[in-house]
Design an enzyme around this catalytic site. Structure first.
Site, PDB file in Angstrom:
ATOM      1  N   ASN A   6       0.867  -1.181   0.000  1.00 41.63           N
ATOM      2  CA  ASN A   6       0.000   0.000   0.000  1.00 41.63           C
ATOM      3  C   ASN A   6       0.899   1.223   0.000  1.00 41.63           C
ATOM      4  OD1 ASN A   6      -1.600   2.178   0.712  1.00 41.63           O
ATOM      5  ND2 ASN A   6      -2.456   1.239   2.558  1.00 41.63           N
TER       6      ASN A   6
ATOM      7  N   ARG B  95      -2.132  -1.652  -3.935  1.00 49.07           N
ATOM      8  CA  ARG B  95      -3.125  -0.592  -3.903  1.00 49.07           C
ATOM      9  C   ARG B  95      -2.817   0.333  -5.076  1.00 49.07           C
ATOM     10  NH1 ARG B  95      -2.962   4.846  -0.350  1.00 49.07           N
ATOM     11  NH2 ARG B  95      -5.001   5.635  -0.959  1.00 49.07           N
TER      12      ARG B  95
ATOM     13  N   HIS C 149      -9.573   6.400  -1.585  1.00 51.09           N
ATOM     14  CA  HIS C 149      -9.525   5.708  -0.288  1.00 51.09           C
ATOM     15  C   HIS C 149     -10.672   4.710  -0.166  1.00 51.09           C
ATOM     16  CE1 HIS C 149      -7.599   9.664   1.221  1.00 51.09           C
ATOM     17  NE2 HIS C 149      -6.629   8.770   1.161  1.00 51.09           N
TER      18      HIS C 149
ATOM     19  N   ARG D  66      -2.162  18.986   0.482  1.00 49.27           N
ATOM     20  CA  ARG D  66      -3.148  19.360  -0.548  1.00 49.27           C
ATOM     21  C   ARG D  66      -4.200  20.294   0.021  1.00 49.27           C
ATOM     22  NH1 ARG D  66      -4.299  13.214  -1.945  1.00 49.27           N
ATOM     23  NH2 ARG D  66      -2.520  12.805  -0.574  1.00 49.27           N
TER      24      ARG D  66
ATOM     25  N   GLU E  51      -6.356  -1.388   5.161  1.00 48.25           N
ATOM     26  CA  GLU E  51      -6.454  -1.460   3.701  1.00 48.25           C
ATOM     27  C   GLU E  51      -5.768  -2.726   3.191  1.00 48.25           C
ATOM     28  OE1 GLU E  51      -4.847   2.623   3.696  1.00 48.25           O
ATOM     29  OE2 GLU E  51      -6.237   3.074   2.082  1.00 48.25           O
TER      30      GLU E  51
HETATM   31  C1  LIG Z   1      -5.820   8.902  -2.289  1.00 48.87           C
HETATM   32  C2  LIG Z   1      -4.926   9.413  -1.225  1.00 48.87           C
HETATM   33  O1  LIG Z   1      -4.941  10.581  -0.940  1.00 48.87           O
HETATM   34  O2  LIG Z   1      -4.129   8.499  -0.590  1.00 48.87           O
HETATM   35  P1  LIG Z   1      -3.131   8.727   0.667  1.00 48.87           P
HETATM   36  O3  LIG Z   1      -3.992   9.195   1.781  1.00 48.87           O
HETATM   37  O4  LIG Z   1      -2.589   7.355   0.966  1.00 48.87           O
HETATM   38  O5  LIG Z   1      -2.129   9.743   0.285  1.00 48.87           O
HETATM   39 MG   LIG Z   2      -3.306   6.230   3.229  1.00 46.75          MG
END
Ligand SMILES: CC(=O)OP(=O)(O)O
Ligand SMILES: [Mg+2]
Ligand SMILES: Nc1ncnc2c1ncn2[C@@H]1O[C@H](COP(=O)(O)OP(=O)(O)O)[C@@H](O)[C@H]1O
Length: 399
Positions: free
Chosen positions: A7, A94, A183, A242, A385
């Site tokens: 993952n 994943r 997710h 982000r 996961e």
């Molecule tokens: C889709 C995503 O943001 O995954 P991660 O939280 O693992 O960065």
């Molecule tokens: Mg994650």
């Protein structure tokens, strides 16, 4: 059957070697803080003689370095669980973005790899790391079947009213521009547990996955009906790096008035925003220490983070016309009591009331943390996961 699950998240690699169908975990581990100071590899092996652990504090500049180290640990003389990589029969990966093409788990072929690569621009922090994981695994485990489990699959039950955007129809019909959601493996895993714990035939649940990436999903009777992430994993909640939801005019302003290139804007919104943009740190543990010390930037960042989650709780409760439970999961959701407390404050009009003492319980198994008067149950359910991926892989290779 030995299934090795990889993952790759944006800042970590989690892995488990699971023997199926008995779901016996032979080893598990985490490569944490990839690309950051203080990176480490933590490996736990569950040997017949008992549990052994190895922690390597070492620079992990990239996902490739991390994966190679993990492969060595699997056959290590002290903490290894297999004698040779050939004992791994399936590698489950994943993969974050499956686009419209993949609504279910796939055995990896050159065509599947090409499609995963095509989707790089839509998930730039993830699909490249997932793809690399596949390529490294093909070298380390050449005899194994490689299988992809997509984050987007669980969200395929969303109705058009949730996944369509109010843009010209042809952009959806010809280009597939719509919300996909991410997710999904985690939202599926924790919501299935929550439904069992609730013990109701009909249920309205909001799952809140807070890791480095963060997203929320509205789940009615076990099916995803809405989610906060969109075309790529950028939309919605404030995350480690982000921005989440943002007024589109910011993008035009940055490009047209301030002279940024589109690539620079992409980098800003994906890698330099979120908690990192607000505080200089992307890891909630670093920000928590600064919150404790009363640093105003850290306090504001925490408040913004929680406020965004509250707004989604309100909108998803409205979308489902009701709410039975909210579920916190992911590295932050499971461990950070401050986040849970800020989120649940002043939501009593919706019937959400946290018990401050239960909220302090350390992260163990699933636990309910609402006060006795709360109409809505509040759960913390550790995600897994990797186990979900192993189950999905077993389902496709068995056939
Ligand atoms: C889709 C995503 O943001 O995954 P991660 O939280 O693992 O960065
Ligand atoms: Mg994650
Ligand atoms: N004890 C803790 N307290 C607060 N936050 C934590 C704790 N442990 C982990 N976290 C947070 O969890 C985040 C990683 O979550 P995780 O779900 O493992 O991420 P990824 O998105 O990489 O899969 C870290 O960035 C950190 O902010």
């Amino acid at each position: 059957m030995n299934i090795f699950v990889i993952n790759s998240g944006s800042s970590s690699i989690k892995y488990q070697l699971i023997s199926m169908p008995e779901m016996q975990v032979k080893c598990s581990g985490l490569v944490d803080r990839i690309g950051l100071e203080g990176a480490k590899v933590e490996h736990k092996a569950f040997l017949p003689s008992g549990e052994v652990k190895k922690v390597l504090e070492m620079p992990v500049p990239t996902h490739a370095v991390g994966l190679q180290q993990v492969a060595q640990l699997l056959t290590d003389s002290e903490v290894g669980v297999i004698d040779s990589p050939s004992e791994v029969e399936v590698v489950g990966h994943r993969v974050v973005h499956g686009g419209e093409k993949f609504a279910s788990t796939q055995v990896i072929t050159p065509e599947v790899k090409a499609k995963i690569k095509e989707l790089f621009p839509l998930a730039p922090l993830h699909n490249p790391a997932n793809f690399l994981g596949i390529e490294v695994a093909e070298q380390i485990f050449p005899q194994a079947q490689q299988v992809a489990v997509f984050d987007t699959a669980f969200h395929q039950t969303m109705p058009a009213v949730a996944y369509r955007m109010a843009i010209p129809n042809e952009l959806y019909e010809k280009e597939g521009i719509r919300s996909y959601g991410f997710h999904g493996t985690s939202h599926k895993y924790v919501s299935e547990q929550a439904i069992q714990l609730l013990g109701k035939t009909h249920s309205k649940i909001i799952t809140i996955h807070l890791g480095n990436g963060c997203s929320m999903t509205a789940i009615q009777d076990g099916k995803c009906v809405d989610t906060s992430m969109g075309l790529g994993p950028m939309n919605g909640l404030i995350m480690g790096t982000r921005a989440g939801d943002i007024d589109q005019s910011v993008i035009f302003h940055l490009v047209k008035e301030l002279g940024y290139t589109l690539d620079e804007v992409n980098t800003i919104l994906n890698k330099k925003s979120g908690m990192l943009g607000l505080t200089g740190f992307s890891d909630m543990r670093d920000i928590g220490k600064r919150y404790e010390a009363g640093e105003p930037e850290a306090i504001l960042a925490y408040e913004l983070y929680a406020y965004r989650i509250k707004k989604y709780i309100g909108s998803f409760a409205a979308a489902m016309n009701g709410l039975d439970a909210i579920v916190f999961t992911g590295g932050v959701g499971e461990n950070d009591q401050r986040t849970r407390s800020l989120v649940c404050t002043q939501l009593d009009f919706l019937g959400i009331q946290l018990d401050p003492e239960k909220n302090k319980l350390p992260n163990s198994g699933p636990r309910a943390i609402q006060s006795p008067d709360s109409k809505v149950q509040i759960w913390v359910i550790p995600t897994n996961e990797e186990l979900e991926i192993a189950k999905q892989c077993f389902g496709v290779v068995k056939k």
